[in-house]
Design an enzyme around this catalytic site. Structure first.
Site, PDB file in Angstrom:
ATOM      1  N   LYS A 116       0.667  -1.202  -0.072  1.00  0.00           N
ATOM      2  CA  LYS A 116      -0.056   0.112  -0.006  1.00  0.00           C
ATOM      3  C   LYS A 116       0.910   1.245   0.043  1.00  0.00           C
ATOM      4  CE  LYS A 116      -3.672  -2.699   0.191  1.00  0.00           C
ATOM      5  NZ  LYS A 116      -2.958  -3.918   0.407  1.00  0.00           N
ATOM      6  N   GLU A 200      -2.984   7.975   6.535  1.00  0.00           N
ATOM      7  CA  GLU A 200      -3.394   9.037   5.688  1.00  0.00           C
ATOM      8  C   GLU A 200      -4.801   9.651   6.057  1.00  0.00           C
ATOM      9  OE1 GLU A 200      -4.192   6.613   2.042  1.00  0.00           O
ATOM     10  OE2 GLU A 200      -6.209   5.880   3.123  1.00  0.00           O
ATOM     11  N   ASN A 235     -14.217  -1.232   8.622  1.00  0.00           N
ATOM     12  CA  ASN A 235     -13.488  -1.292   7.328  1.00  0.00           C
ATOM     13  C   ASN A 235     -13.575  -2.528   6.685  1.00  0.00           C
ATOM     14  OD1 ASN A 235     -12.491   1.403   8.091  1.00  0.00           O
ATOM     15  ND2 ASN A 235     -11.120   0.328   9.729  1.00  0.00           N
ATOM     16  N   GLU A 275      -8.839   0.653  -6.341  1.00  0.00           N
ATOM     17  CA  GLU A 275      -9.812   1.357  -5.416  1.00  0.00           C
ATOM     18  C   GLU A 275      -9.560   2.651  -5.353  1.00  0.00           C
ATOM     19  OE1 GLU A 275     -10.197  -1.125  -1.677  1.00  0.00           O
ATOM     20  OE2 GLU A 275     -10.287  -2.968  -2.944  1.00  0.00           O
ATOM     21  N   GLU A 288      -5.736   2.518  -3.251  1.00  0.00           N
ATOM     22  CA  GLU A 288      -4.823   1.085  -3.512  1.00  0.00           C
ATOM     23  C   GLU A 288      -5.339   0.276  -4.441  1.00  0.00           C
ATOM     24  OE1 GLU A 288      -5.581  -0.679   0.412  1.00  0.00           O
ATOM     25  OE2 GLU A 288      -7.030  -2.129  -0.321  1.00  0.00           O
ATOM     26  N   ASN A 290      -5.558  -3.716  -5.303  1.00  0.00           N
ATOM     27  CA  ASN A 290      -5.576  -5.120  -5.160  1.00  0.00           C
ATOM     28  C   ASN A 290      -5.220  -6.096  -6.353  1.00  0.00           C
ATOM     29  OD1 ASN A 290      -6.355  -5.196  -2.073  1.00  0.00           O
ATOM     30  ND2 ASN A 290      -8.138  -4.040  -3.087  1.00  0.00           N
ATOM     31  N   PHE A 348     -21.883  -7.299  16.617  1.00  0.00           N
ATOM     32  CA  PHE A 348     -21.114  -8.108  15.496  1.00  0.00           C
ATOM     33  C   PHE A 348     -20.104  -8.879  15.731  1.00  0.00           C
ATOM     34  CE2 PHE A 348     -23.475  -4.653  13.614  1.00  0.00           C
ATOM     35  CZ  PHE A 348     -24.228  -5.279  12.481  1.00  0.00           C
TER      36      PHE A 348
END
Length: 670
Positions: A116, A200, A235, A275, A288, A290, A348
Site C-alpha cells: 500500500k 493518511e 473497514n 480502489e 490502493e 488489489n 457483530f
C-alpha cells in the site's frame, strides 16, 4: 491451457475457482489444514493435500508447503484466491523459480501495487489523484502521533500489506493514535506477517468505489466498470453492488481511464482492482490497488457476463483477451451480501460452532432474475475461530436496482442458518432501510445508522400484521395436521374457530377468521387487529423452515422455528416469538410474571469464543470508564474490551494465551 491447477486457499473462494476450472476441463487440487479436513473445497477438488495445523501461519501462509503440494500432484499453476499468499511477491517469485505459473500478475506488479505504501508512491508519480497523507513506514507510536497532528484529524492508520479490513484503525484525536497504531500493527502482523503501517487523511462521508481491470500479457488492458462497496463495518465490506448508484457517466469514464493507465504503467497482467475514495462532489482519490481477485467480484460478473476466474486462467496461460473495451456493457444491477458468522445483536462479535442447519435459497438464472450463492460451507460443517468468519456471498441480479434490492430481501428471508449466530437479520433489515434504498451511502453508513449496534426497530403496524398472519396460518395448519393424524374432528381443538389472539412479543392482536379452511394449500380471509380483511395464501406445511405465500397479494418469505407453545418468526430483520391463543388463554397469559435477566454488571464476560491476547489491568486496580481491560482475538480480528464505568478489579479469571468460550468470565469487579 493448463491440465491441472492448485488452489492455494480455502472456503468459498476455493470452491468458486474449482467451479470454473471444472467447467474449463481443468483438474483441481485443494490444500487443507487440520481444521479444514472435512471442508467443502476439499470435497469438490479432484485431489487434496494436507498442509499443516489449523493456524494459517503454519499452513495456508507457508509458501514452501504450497509448492511442495504442487510438486506432489503435478499442478502446473496456482490460483491464490484472495488473502493469504495472494499478494505476496516472494510467493510469485518462488513459484516462478520452480516453473509453476502464478495465476495472477507478475511479481513486479504485485510488489509495486500490492504494497500500500509503494503503490501510493507509484500512483503519485503516475499523476493519479491520491489521498493526502504520509507515504512511508511509521516506525513507532510517537512518530504516528506527530504525523497525525501534521495531517489533521481524523486519520486512517492502515496496514501496508493485505486488506479485508485487517490492520486498520481510525483515530479522531491524538489520544486515539497510539492505541490504534499498536492494534493495527498487531493485527497486520498476525494476518499478513508484515507489521508496517502508514497514515493518511480520513475523508469524511466518503464512498468506496472500485474499478475492475483486466489485462493480458500482450499489452491489452480494459476495465469492467465499477463496484460500490460503501456499506462497511470496521473497514470490512458487508454489501457491494454494481454499478454504483452515485456515479455519472463522466466520472465512471474518468475513473476507468485512471485505473487502466495505472495498470498499464506497471505492466499489469490478470484481473485486478483499483480502489478509490469518492467524496460528495464526485472527486475521487486513489486508495490502493488489489492485485488479486476481489471478494466482491461476482457482482461485476453478473452485470457484464464475464467470468473473471476464467479470464485470469486464460491470461496466465498466455492467451490474449478476447474482449475489447467497447464489448463491455453494464447490464442491469447486481448486489452482494456477505453472510458472516457473527452476532449482530452483540455488536457483530464473531461466532463459532456447528451449522446445525444451512439451507440457502435455490440458485436461479433467468432473463429477469438471478440468485447466486458462493459458499464454502455446508450443513453440519464446523465454523472455527482460525479463519475469516464469512459463510457465503449471496448475490442477486435484476434489470433495475429496486428489483435487485427486492430480490435480495426475499433471498435473505429465505436463507436458513442455525447453530451459530449470523448477520442475516441485519442484512435483511438493511434491504428495507430507506437510506440504502435511496442509494445515499457512505463508508460510515453502518456507524451512523446503527451507532449502538444493530437493534431491530419495533415492528410497524403493517409489519405486525404480516408477522401475525404468518404465525396464525402456520399454527392453524399445525392444528389441522394433528387432528388429521389423530383421526379426530378439527373443531375439537379449535382449529376452525373464528376468534384468535396472536401474541407477538409483548403485543396482543385480536384476529378474526372471516372465511376459509385450515387445510393445505391454505387460503384464509382474516381481519387482524380490527383492520380490513386480508387474504392469506400459502403452501406451507408444518415443519417447513420457510413460509412462502402472499398476504393481501404481497409476496412474503419468512422463517419459522418451533419454540415452546409457539413459533419464532423471522422476517425482514424482525425476530419475534409468536403464540396463537384463544381469547381466554390470552387473558390468562397477560397475568403471567416476566422472568428477570441476571445481573452481570460486575463481570467482564468474553463476548465471543476467542484467544486472550492481553490483560491490561491487575487485581485491586482502579479503572476509569473507557480504559482497556483486555484484548481478545477471534477470526483474525483483535477486539478491545473497555470499562463501561469507573470500577475496581477484584479478581482476574483468565490469562493471556487462554482460549475462552462465549460468556466465560474474564474478570470480576467490586
Amino acid at each position: 491451457m493448463f491440465s491441472k491447477i492448485l488452489i492455494a486457499n480455502r472456503g468459498e473462494i476455493a470452491c468458486r475457482v474449482i467451479k470454473t476450472a471444472k467447467r474449463m476441463g481443468i483438474a483441481t487440487v485443494a490444500v487443507y489444514s487440520d481444521a479444514d479436513r472435512d471442508a467443502l473445497h476439499v470435497e469438490m477438488a479432484d485431489e487434496a493435500v494436507h498442509i499443516g495445523p489449523a493456524a494459517a501461519s503454519e499452513s495456508y501462509l507457508v509458501a514452501e508447503k504450497i509448492i511442495a503440494a504442487c510438486k506432489e500432484t503435478g499442478a502446473e499453476a496456482v490460483h491464490p484466491g484472495y488473502g493469504f499468499l495472494s499478494e505476496r511477491a516472494s510467493f510469485c517469485e518462488a513459484l516462478e523459480a520452480e516453473g509453476i505459473v502464478f495465476i495472477g500478475p507478475k511479481p513486479k506488479a504485485v510488489r509495486a501495487m500490492g504494497d500500500k505504501i509503494e503503490s501510493k508512491k507509484f500512483a503519485k508519480d503516475a499523476n493519479v489523484s491520491t489521498v493526502p497523507g504520509h507515504i512511508g513506514v511509521i516506525e513507532n507510536a510517537d512518530e504516528a502521533e506527530r504525523i497525525s497532528d501534521e495531517i489533521g484529524y481524523p486519520v486512517m492508520i492502515k496496514a501496508s500489506a493485505g486488506g479485508g479490513g485487517k490492520g486498520m484503525r481510525i483515530a479522531h484525536s491524538r489520544d486515539e493514535v497510539r492505541d490504534g497504531f499498536d492494534r493495527a500493527r498487531s493485527e497486520a502482523k498476525n494476518s499478513f506477517g508484515d507489521d508496517r503501517v502508514f497514515i493518511e487523511k480520513f475523508i469524511v462521508e466518503p464512498r468506496h468505489i472500485e474499478i475492475q481491470v483486466l489485462a493480458d500479457s500482450h499489452g491489452h488492458c480494459i476495465h469492467l466498470g465499477e463496484r460500490e462497496c460503501s456499506i462497511q463495518r470496521r473497514n470490512q465490506k458487508v454489501v457491494e453492488e454494481a454499478p454504483s448508484p452515485f456515479l455519472d457517466e463522466a466520472t465512471r469514464a474518468a475513473m476507468g481511464a485512471q485505473a487502466v493507465a495505472l495498470a498499464q504503467a506497471v505492466d499489469y497482467q490478470s484481473a485486478g482492482t483499483v480502489e478509490f475514495i469518492v467524496d460528495r462532489d464526485r472527486n475521487f482519490y486513489f486508495l490502493e490497488m488489489n492485485t488479486r481477485l476481489q471478494v466482491e467480484h461476482p457482482v461485476t460478473e453478473l452485470v457484464t457476463g464475464i467470468d473473471l476466474v476464467e479470464q485470469m486462467i486464460r491470461v496466465a496461460a498466455g492467451e490474449r483477451l478476447a474482449i475489447a473495451q467497447d464489448d463491455v456493457m453494464l447490464n442491469g444491477w447486481a448486489i452482494e451480501s456477505r453472510l458472516y458468522a457473527e452476532d449482530p445483536y452483540r455488536n457483530f462479535l464473531p461466532s463459532i460452532g456447528r451449522l446445525t442447519r444451512y439451507r440457502p435459497p435455490a440458485e436461479i438464472s433467468h432473463s429477469d432474475a438471478v440468485i447466486r450463492n458462493d459458499t464454502g460451507v455446508f450443513e453440519g460443517a464446523e465454523i472455527s475461530m482460525f479463519y475469516d468468519p464469512m459463510l457465503a456471498k449471496l448475490c442477486t441480479w435484476a434489470p433495475t436496482r429496486p428489483a435487485a434490492v427486492e430480490a435480495m430481501g426475499l433471498a435473505l428471508d429465505g436463507f436458513v442458518v442455525d447453530g451459530i449466530a449470523h448477520n442475516i437479520p441485519f442484512l435483511s433489515a438493511l434491504m428495507r432501510h430507506p437510506r440504502w434504498r435511496e442509494g445515499r451511502l457512505s463508508t460510515g453508513f453502518i456507524a451512523e445508522e446503527y451507532p449502538d449496534g444493530f437493534v431491530p426497530e419495533e415492528p410497524s403496524k403493517d409489519a405486525l400484521a404480516v408477522l401475525a398472519a404468518v404465525a396464525l396460518s402456520a399454527e392453524l395448519l399445525r392444528k389441522d395436521r394433528l387432528d388429521r393424524f389423530a383421526d379426530r374432528v378439527a373443531p375439537h381443538n379449535g382449529a376452525l374457530r373464528r376468534d384468535w389472539v396472536v401474541r407477538l412479543g409483548d403485543v396482543y392482536l385480536d384476529v378474526a377468521v372471516i372465511d376459509g379452511m385450515a387445510s393445505m394449500p391454505l387460503e384464509l380471509d382474516v381481519s387482524i387487529g380490527g383492520a380490513d380483511p386480508v387474504t392469506i395464501t400459502t403452501h406451507f406445511r408444518p415443519g417447513d423452515a420457510i413460509w412462502n405465500g402472499t398476504i393481501d397479494g404481497r409476496r412474503v418469505t419468512a422463517q419459522t422455528r418451533p419454540v415452546l407453545n409457539g413459533i419464532r418468526v423471522d422476517w425482514q430483520g424482525y425476530s419475534v416469538t409468536a403464540r396463537v391463543l384463544t381469547p381466554r388463554l390470552a387473558e390468562l397469559d397477560r397475568l403471567m410474571p416476566v422472568k428477570q435477566a441476571p445481573d452481570t454488571s460486575k463481570l467482564l464476560l468474553c463476548p465471543m469464543p476467542g484467544l486472550v491476547v492481553s490483560i491490561a489491568v491487575a487485581e485491586g486496580q482502579d479503572v476509569k470508564a473507557g480504559e482497556t481491560l483486555a484484548v481478545v482475538e477471534a477470526m483474525k480480528m483483535e477486539n478491545v474490551l473497555r470499562a463501561e464505568r469507573d470500577l475496581v478489579v477484584s479478581k482476574i479469571n483468565a490469562a493471556p494465551g487462554e482460549s475462552l468460550a462465549v460468556d466465560a468470565v474474564i474478570m470480576e469487579f467490586d
